[in-house]
Motif scaffolding. Structure first.
Motif, PDB file in Angstrom:
ATOM      1  N   GLN A  66     -10.121 -57.755 -35.357  1.00 35.74           N
ATOM      2  CA  GLN A  66      -9.287 -57.013 -36.301  1.00 35.74           C
ATOM      3  C   GLN A  66      -8.397 -56.021 -35.547  1.00 35.74           C
ATOM      4  OE1 GLN A  66     -11.162 -54.232 -39.093  1.00 35.74           O
ATOM      5  NE2 GLN A  66      -9.884 -55.109 -40.733  1.00 35.74           N
ATOM      6  N   PHE A  67      -8.983 -55.286 -34.588  1.00 35.98           N
ATOM      7  CA  PHE A  67      -8.213 -54.308 -33.833  1.00 35.98           C
ATOM      8  C   PHE A  67      -7.145 -54.969 -32.962  1.00 35.98           C
ATOM      9  CE2 PHE A  67     -10.929 -51.053 -35.315  1.00 35.98           C
ATOM     10  CZ  PHE A  67     -10.321 -49.858 -35.002  1.00 35.98           C
ATOM     11  N   LYS A  68      -7.473 -56.101 -32.360  1.00 41.40           N
ATOM     12  CA  LYS A  68      -6.476 -56.813 -31.558  1.00 41.40           C
ATOM     13  C   LYS A  68      -5.308 -57.258 -32.434  1.00 41.40           C
ATOM     14  CE  LYS A  68      -9.110 -58.432 -27.605  1.00 41.40           C
ATOM     15  NZ  LYS A  68      -9.572 -59.590 -26.824  1.00 41.40           N
ATOM     16  N   ALA A  69      -5.606 -57.725 -33.639  1.00 41.98           N
ATOM     17  CA  ALA A  69      -4.546 -58.146 -34.567  1.00 41.98           C
ATOM     18  C   ALA A  69      -3.658 -56.958 -34.936  1.00 41.98           C
ATOM     19  CB  ALA A  69      -5.150 -58.780 -35.818  1.00 41.98           C
ATOM     20  N   ILE A  70      -4.272 -55.818 -35.231  1.00 45.45           N
ATOM     21  CA  ILE A  70      -3.500 -54.614 -35.563  1.00 45.45           C
ATOM     22  C   ILE A  70      -2.619 -54.229 -34.371  1.00 45.45           C
ATOM     23  CG2 ILE A  70      -3.639 -52.129 -36.048  1.00 45.45           C
ATOM     24  CD1 ILE A  70      -6.320 -52.750 -37.527  1.00 45.45           C
ATOM     25  N   ALA A  71      -3.198 -54.257 -33.183  1.00 45.18           N
ATOM     26  CA  ALA A  71      -2.466 -53.853 -31.976  1.00 45.18           C
ATOM     27  C   ALA A  71      -1.268 -54.758 -31.720  1.00 45.18           C
ATOM     28  CB  ALA A  71      -3.404 -53.864 -30.772  1.00 45.18           C
ATOM     29  N   LYS A  72      -1.437 -56.032 -31.958  1.00 45.74           N
ATOM     30  CA  LYS A  72      -0.319 -56.958 -31.749  1.00 45.74           C
ATOM     31  C   LYS A  72       0.740 -56.787 -32.830  1.00 45.74           C
ATOM     32  CE  LYS A  72      -2.951 -60.034 -28.859  1.00 45.74           C
ATOM     33  NZ  LYS A  72      -3.562 -61.321 -28.625  1.00 45.74           N
ATOM     34  N   GLU A  73       0.318 -56.489 -34.063  1.00 44.82           N
ATOM     35  CA  GLU A  73       1.271 -56.238 -35.156  1.00 44.82           C
ATOM     36  C   GLU A  73       2.100 -54.987 -34.902  1.00 44.82           C
ATOM     37  OE1 GLU A  73      -1.076 -55.900 -38.720  1.00 44.82           O
ATOM     38  OE2 GLU A  73      -1.780 -57.970 -38.590  1.00 44.82           O
ATOM     39  N   THR A  74       1.467 -53.941 -34.383  1.00 45.81           N
ATOM     40  CA  THR A  74       2.148 -52.660 -34.201  1.00 45.81           C
ATOM     41  C   THR A  74       2.830 -52.532 -32.836  1.00 45.81           C
ATOM     42  OG1 THR A  74       0.184 -51.566 -33.307  1.00 45.81           O
ATOM     43  CG2 THR A  74       0.511 -51.462 -35.702  1.00 45.81           C
ATOM     44  N   GLY A  75       2.536 -53.466 -31.933  1.00 43.40           N
ATOM     45  CA  GLY A  75       3.121 -53.394 -30.599  1.00 43.40           C
ATOM     46  C   GLY A  75       2.341 -52.508 -29.646  1.00 43.40           C
ATOM     47  N   ILE A  76       1.185 -52.005 -30.057  1.00 37.41           N
ATOM     48  CA  ILE A  76       0.391 -51.115 -29.210  1.00 37.41           C
ATOM     49  C   ILE A  76      -0.435 -51.903 -28.194  1.00 37.41           C
ATOM     50  CG2 ILE A  76      -1.715 -50.922 -30.610  1.00 37.41           C
ATOM     51  CD1 ILE A  76      -0.012 -47.899 -29.108  1.00 37.41           C
ATOM     52  N   TYR A  77      -0.567 -53.212 -28.382  1.00 37.80           N
ATOM     53  CA  TYR A  77      -1.421 -54.012 -27.504  1.00 37.80           C
ATOM     54  C   TYR A  77      -1.028 -53.887 -26.035  1.00 37.80           C
ATOM     55  CZ  TYR A  77      -3.972 -57.785 -25.342  1.00 37.80           C
ATOM     56  OH  TYR A  77      -4.779 -58.493 -24.509  1.00 37.80           O
ATOM     57  N   GLU A  78       0.236 -53.702 -25.763  1.00 37.70           N
ATOM     58  CA  GLU A  78       0.691 -53.555 -24.378  1.00 37.70           C
ATOM     59  C   GLU A  78      -0.027 -52.398 -23.676  1.00 37.70           C
ATOM     60  OE1 GLU A  78       4.840 -52.749 -21.919  1.00 37.70           O
ATOM     61  OE2 GLU A  78       4.952 -53.404 -24.011  1.00 37.70           O
ATOM     62  N   TRP A  79      -0.455 -51.395 -24.432  1.00 34.10           N
ATOM     63  CA  TRP A  79      -1.067 -50.188 -23.877  1.00 34.10           C
ATOM     64  C   TRP A  79      -2.547 -50.026 -24.212  1.00 34.10           C
ATOM     65  CZ3 TRP A  79       3.552 -50.154 -26.631  1.00 34.10           C
ATOM     66  CH2 TRP A  79       4.686 -50.032 -25.845  1.00 34.10           C
ATOM     67  N   GLU A  80      -3.071 -50.844 -25.114  1.00 33.61           N
ATOM     68  CA  GLU A  80      -4.441 -50.624 -25.575  1.00 33.61           C
ATOM     69  C   GLU A  80      -5.283 -51.880 -25.386  1.00 33.61           C
ATOM     70  OE1 GLU A  80      -5.616 -47.753 -28.706  1.00 33.61           O
ATOM     71  OE2 GLU A  80      -5.649 -49.570 -29.930  1.00 33.61           O
ATOM     72  N   ARG A  81      -6.505 -51.689 -24.865  1.00 35.17           N
ATOM     73  CA  ARG A  81      -7.436 -52.796 -24.680  1.00 35.17           C
ATOM     74  C   ARG A  81      -8.738 -52.503 -25.409  1.00 35.17           C
ATOM     75  NH1 ARG A  81      -3.351 -54.507 -23.617  1.00 35.17           N
ATOM     76  NH2 ARG A  81      -2.711 -55.773 -21.848  1.00 35.17           N
ATOM     77  N   TYR A  82      -9.431 -53.573 -25.797  1.00 31.86           N
ATOM     78  CA  TYR A  82     -10.653 -53.489 -26.573  1.00 31.86           C
ATOM     79  C   TYR A  82     -11.788 -54.126 -25.777  1.00 31.86           C
ATOM     80  CZ  TYR A  82      -7.126 -52.358 -29.876  1.00 31.86           C
ATOM     81  OH  TYR A  82      -6.060 -51.753 -30.480  1.00 31.86           O
ATOM     82  N   LEU A  83     -12.859 -53.374 -25.602  1.00 32.80           N
ATOM     83  CA  LEU A  83     -13.993 -53.842 -24.809  1.00 32.80           C
ATOM     84  C   LEU A  83     -15.262 -53.846 -25.658  1.00 32.80           C
ATOM     85  CD1 LEU A  83     -13.080 -51.731 -21.714  1.00 32.80           C
ATOM     86  CD2 LEU A  83     -13.062 -54.214 -21.792  1.00 32.80           C
TER      87      LEU A  83
END
Length: 128
Positions: A66-83
């Motif tokens: 869910q968080f990865k999907a949100i990050a990709k939708e908002t463009g934050i994925y480039e800076w945020e990782r989920y472990l």
């Protein structure tokens, strides 16, 4: 989630110009649509305030997706990782991402580069 956005805005007002964030979200439940929207808003605030990289520790595969999907939708994925909290050395991997930019999503093999022992280089005179 609204309280988190409000508290974040107050903290970000005093943040340095550039910073990294390590977030422990173990125990968090799946987000409702309203909470997803607030999370997206909060992520944008962090990025606008100077966040360079962020690592989020989660203990649920569904929540991670869910968080990865949100990050990709908002463009934050480039800076945020989920472990995953179940991953060995997740904290070291998170810090390697935040401090050194070593992407845990692109690691090769079972061991992240930052966890390998450093090898001392031999000088030319030692090699001969």
């Amino acid at each position: 989630m609204a309280a988190w956005v409000s508290a974040s805005q107050a903290a970000l007002a005093q943040a340095p110009k550039a910073f990294g964030v390590l977030v422990d979200m173990r125990g968090l439940k799946l987000l409702s649509d309203e909470s997803r929207a607030l999370m997206s808003e909060g992520q944008r605030h962090y990025k606008a305030a100077g966040m360079l990289r962020s690592a989020v520790i989660l203990d649920s595969m569904l929540l991670t997706l869910q968080f990865k999907a949100i990050a990709k939708e908002t463009g934050i994925y480039e800076w945020e990782r989920y472990l995953s909290a179940t991953t060995t050395d997740f904290e070291k991997m998170a810090l390697a991402w935040i401090v050194e930019g070593l992407d845990p999503d692109k690691r090769q093999g079972p061991t992240h580069p930052s966890l390998k022992p450093s090898l001392k280089r031999k000088s030319a005179s030692e090699s001969s």
